[in-house]
Design a protein around this motif. Structure first.
Motif, PDB file in Angstrom:
ATOM      1  N   LYS A 194      12.656   8.321  32.209  1.00 19.76           N
ATOM      2  CA  LYS A 194      13.761   9.059  32.274  1.00 19.76           C
ATOM      3  C   LYS A 194      14.599   8.399  33.312  1.00 19.76           C
ATOM      4  O   LYS A 194      13.986   8.166  34.517  1.00 19.76           O
ATOM      5  CB  LYS A 194      13.128  10.509  32.497  1.00 19.76           C
ATOM      6  N   VAL A 220      17.775   9.539  29.107  1.00 21.59           N
ATOM      7  CA  VAL A 220      18.883   9.725  29.731  1.00 21.59           C
ATOM      8  C   VAL A 220      19.219  11.239  30.085  1.00 21.59           C
ATOM      9  O   VAL A 220      19.677  11.905  29.138  1.00 21.59           O
ATOM     10  CB  VAL A 220      20.213   9.135  29.349  1.00 21.59           C
ATOM     11  N   GLN A 221      19.123  11.647  31.354  1.00 21.86           N
ATOM     12  CA  GLN A 221      19.444  13.040  31.682  1.00 21.86           C
ATOM     13  C   GLN A 221      20.547  13.158  32.527  1.00 21.86           C
ATOM     14  O   GLN A 221      21.010  12.362  33.437  1.00 21.86           O
ATOM     15  CB  GLN A 221      18.405  13.460  32.664  1.00 21.86           C
ATOM     16  N   LEU A 229      27.245  11.608  26.055  1.00 24.89           N
ATOM     17  CA  LEU A 229      26.172  11.700  25.506  1.00 24.89           C
ATOM     18  C   LEU A 229      25.700  10.660  24.468  1.00 24.89           C
ATOM     19  O   LEU A 229      24.829  10.182  24.146  1.00 24.89           O
ATOM     20  CB  LEU A 229      25.714  13.126  24.852  1.00 24.89           C
ATOM     21  N   ALA A 282      25.440   7.044  25.479  1.00 28.36           N
ATOM     22  CA  ALA A 282      23.998   6.715  26.407  1.00 28.36           C
ATOM     23  C   ALA A 282      23.418   6.061  25.123  1.00 28.36           C
ATOM     24  O   ALA A 282      22.399   5.325  25.327  1.00 28.36           O
ATOM     25  CB  ALA A 282      23.297   7.832  26.850  1.00 28.36           C
ATOM     26  N   THR A 300      18.847  12.100  24.810  1.00 29.18           N
ATOM     27  CA  THR A 300      19.575  12.697  26.107  1.00 29.18           C
ATOM     28  C   THR A 300      19.277  14.198  26.232  1.00 29.18           C
ATOM     29  O   THR A 300      18.695  14.701  25.388  1.00 29.18           O
ATOM     30  CB  THR A 300      21.269  12.624  25.819  1.00 29.18           C
ATOM     31  N   ALA A 346      23.445  17.169  22.727  1.00 33.45           N
ATOM     32  CA  ALA A 346      22.238  16.722  23.457  1.00 33.45           C
ATOM     33  C   ALA A 346      20.786  16.730  22.700  1.00 33.45           C
ATOM     34  O   ALA A 346      20.914  17.730  21.823  1.00 33.45           O
ATOM     35  CB  ALA A 346      22.126  17.724  24.740  1.00 33.45           C
TER      36      ALA A 346
END
Length: 342
Positions: free
Chosen positions: A91, A149-150, A189, A192, A196, A215
């Protein structure tokens, strides 16, 4: 994470969370290592600089931006070295578009970018492009990892509620339409192009908005979850989203005096710590409130700290990560103890 040594932090994370490590942020190093500064370092064609109040948009790149980019580059070098050969989920976290817009000041005023719709659009596009490039760089450095991916959105509830103050503090910025909130979040989002997560650790998290933005998972502080918000978590879980449950306090809460016989500290009959068992029981109770079969819980839930650990001591931060790992390891056993009933 607390501290100023990126290699030490990365090794602690890799050791305590061997199945799901992450790239740490170390805000104790100063501007550029904080959430906003790290994200600013990734943005394309939108420079920023540090003021006594925080970060603001700048007319040209300067030393503050150069420092932020240098720290990020060295952190990625450490990540690559410590996780050499790693296979599994990994992450990285960035500031989400709405928190970024509520944090960055405009160039010639003390108003935040959130007050200017054009600036918000430009920030979002720049963040989307920067996030995509960051993901590509991580994929080169740890090629066997499955990237997660946060986007951290601590300000999203306030933005959605129209509670962000103006520069004077005497009034609040205009409420932004939910459709626009969703569209801007969806833009980053999608850029990426990986699994997510949207994280918001306060109360009033707009679970429905996050779900509709696309998400793959939601992340929240379980202790901040209001009774009326459980339905939002239920809708997300029923839609198959991941549920990153912040069930471990970021800073330990003083324990109440025991009411019954005292076990030796940290021991329970099933293995692992008492604290880890309590954590699992809280997560199971949440799933029971949602009404989904407990057998689906392990495939959807990640047990996490409630929020960032930068305010904890190094020992407390390590203990929180250990507790997350122990709780996850105990999850299947405790579900079996309940008979797998919701």
């Amino acid at each position: 994470m607390p501290g100023t040594d990126p290699e030490e932090a990365m090794r602690v994370i890799a050791g305590e969370l061997p199945d799901f490590p992450h790239l740490p942020e170390l805000p104790d190093r100063g501007p550029g290592a904080d959430l906003t500064g790290r994200t600013v370092a990734l943005m394309v064609d939108i420079p920023a600089e540090v003021t006594p109040r925080g970060w603001r948009l700048a007319e040209r790149p300067g030393r503050d931006l150069a420092r932020a980019r240098s720290m990020l580059s060295s952190d990625l070098d450490v990540l690559e070295a410590v996780l050499d050969g790693y296979r599994g989920p990994l992450k990285v976290q960035l500031c989400g578009p709405w928190t970024l817009a509520a944090t960055l000041e405009l160039t010639r005023t003390m108003n935040v970018a959130l007050s200017d719709p054009g600036a918000v659009a430009d920030l979002t596009a720049s963040l989307a492009e920067g996030a995509a490039a960051h993901v590509a760089e991580l994929a080169k450095r740890v090629p066997a990892a499955q990237l997660v991916v946060q986007f951290d959105e601590p300000a999203l509830p306030a933005v959605a509620a129209g509670a962000v103050p103006t520069a004077s503090g005497l009034s609040r910025l205009t409420v932004i339409e939910e459709e626009l909130l969703r569209e801007r979040l969806a833009e980053v989002l999608a850029a990426a192009d990986r699994y997510t997560v949207v994280h918001s650790c306060g109360n009033g998290v707009p679970f429905g908005l996050i779900r509709l933005a696309g998400a793959d998972a939601i992340s929240f502080d379980l202790s901040q979850l209001r009774r009326g918000e459980v339905g939002g978590v239920a809708e997300a879980a029923e839609a198959g989203m991941g549920v990153f449950t912040g069930a471990v306090p970021a800073v330990p809460v003083p324990a109440a005096a025991p009411a019954g016989p005292v076990r030796p500290a940290g021991i329970n009959p099933g293995g692992g710590s008492d604290e880890a068992r309590e954590t699992v029981e809280r997560v199971i109770r949440l799933w029971q409130r949602i009404g989904l079969p407990l057998e689906t819980l392990p495939a959807q839930v990640v047990i996490t700290p409630a929020c960032g650990l930068a305010g904890a001591s190094p020992a407390q931060a390590r203990a929180a990560l250990t507790r997350c790992h122990q709780a996850a390891s105990m999850l299947a056993e405790l579900i079996e103890e309940t008979g797998g009933e919701s």
